[in-house]
Design a protein around this motif. Structure first.
Motif, mmCIF file in Angstrom:
data_model
loop_
_atom_site.group_PDB
_atom_site.id
_atom_site.type_symbol
_atom_site.label_atom_id
_atom_site.label_comp_id
_atom_site.label_asym_id
_atom_site.label_seq_id
_atom_site.Cartn_x
_atom_site.Cartn_y
_atom_site.Cartn_z
ATOM 1 N N PRO A 90 0.760 -1.284 -0.091
ATOM 2 C CA PRO A 90 -0.222 0.350 0.018
ATOM 3 C C PRO A 90 0.803 1.404 -0.200
ATOM 4 O O PRO A 90 2.201 1.153 0.310
ATOM 5 N N ALA A 91 -0.056 2.191 -0.052
ATOM 6 C CA ALA A 91 1.199 3.834 -0.512
ATOM 7 C C ALA A 91 1.666 4.212 0.457
ATOM 8 O O ALA A 91 2.988 4.136 0.524
ATOM 9 N N ASP A 92 0.721 3.781 1.879
ATOM 10 C CA ASP A 92 1.842 4.685 3.104
ATOM 11 C C ASP A 92 2.976 3.351 3.615
ATOM 12 O O ASP A 92 4.111 3.766 3.736
ATOM 13 N N ALA A 93 3.292 2.032 3.491
ATOM 14 C CA ALA A 93 3.584 1.025 3.131
ATOM 15 C C ALA A 93 5.300 1.346 2.526
ATOM 16 O O ALA A 93 6.226 1.126 3.034
ATOM 17 N N ASP A 95 6.334 3.986 1.659
ATOM 18 C CA ASP A 95 6.722 5.190 1.572
ATOM 19 C C ASP A 95 7.692 4.724 3.465
ATOM 20 O O ASP A 95 8.993 5.649 3.124
ATOM 21 N N ALA A 96 6.818 4.303 4.086
ATOM 22 C CA ALA A 96 7.482 3.704 5.356
ATOM 23 C C ALA A 96 9.219 2.764 5.119
ATOM 24 O O ALA A 96 9.973 2.523 5.618
ATOM 25 N N HIS A 140 3.690 0.332 -5.659
ATOM 26 C CA HIS A 140 2.117 0.524 -4.948
ATOM 27 C C HIS A 140 1.330 0.599 -6.582
ATOM 28 O O HIS A 140 2.393 1.460 -7.007
ATOM 29 N N ASP A 142 -2.393 2.297 -7.378
ATOM 30 C CA ASP A 142 -3.665 2.749 -7.195
ATOM 31 C C ASP A 142 -4.634 2.032 -7.185
ATOM 32 O O ASP A 142 -4.920 1.555 -8.403
#
Length: 143
Positions: A90-93, A95-96, A140, A142
């Motif tokens: 997922p996008a947040d993971a 970035d993390a 990731h 969308d």
């Protein structure tokens, strides 16, 4: 798991030090190690790290080549890494992960856009190597 469609179960990576590799995947990548203590105790041939509930990466020491007898020539694969393994996040993971890798001093590539994969064109992706030279792509989509 009751869905019996074809899925990726595991990828076996050749590593110089499975314990160190498991630590890298835990600290820098954020994957949960499995069977490390059992490996150290000599109870299992190699440890693994869990990618998700269905998929793991096995961390095979180069000495495991002695057990590669499932097909003629199987031992010849020792030390031959795959081109790369791609992790879809997922996008947040995403970035993390990039931030965690940079925090641990792991070089990462520039971010690419629109690279084709199993789910179509990815929104963003980047590449990194583990300490044994195995190449990973993180991406990731969308949704």
């Amino acid at each position: 798991m009751t869905n019996n469609t074809t899925r990726l179960d595991h990828v076996v990576l050749w590593v110089a030090d499975p314990v160190a590799a498991a630590a890298f995947y835990r600290t820098a990548v954020g994957l949960e190690p499995m069977r490390v203590a059992e490996f150290v105790q000599g109870k299992v041939s190699f440890p693994s790290v869990r990618v998700n509930e269905e998929t793991i990466l096995d961390l095979a020491p180069h000495t495991f080549v002695e057990r590669m007898r499932m097909l003629p020539g199987s031992a010849d694969s020792a030390g031959h890494p795959v081109n790369h393994v791609c992790l879809s996040l997922p996008a947040d993971a995403f970035d993390a992960l990039r931030a965690r890798l940079e925090k641990h001093g792991v070089p990462v590539s520039d971010i690419d856009h629109g690279l084709s994969g199993a789910r179509g064109d990815a929104t963003r992706s980047f590449y990194f190597r583990d300490p044994d030279g195995n190449v990973f792509e993180a991406r990731h989509y969308d949704d």
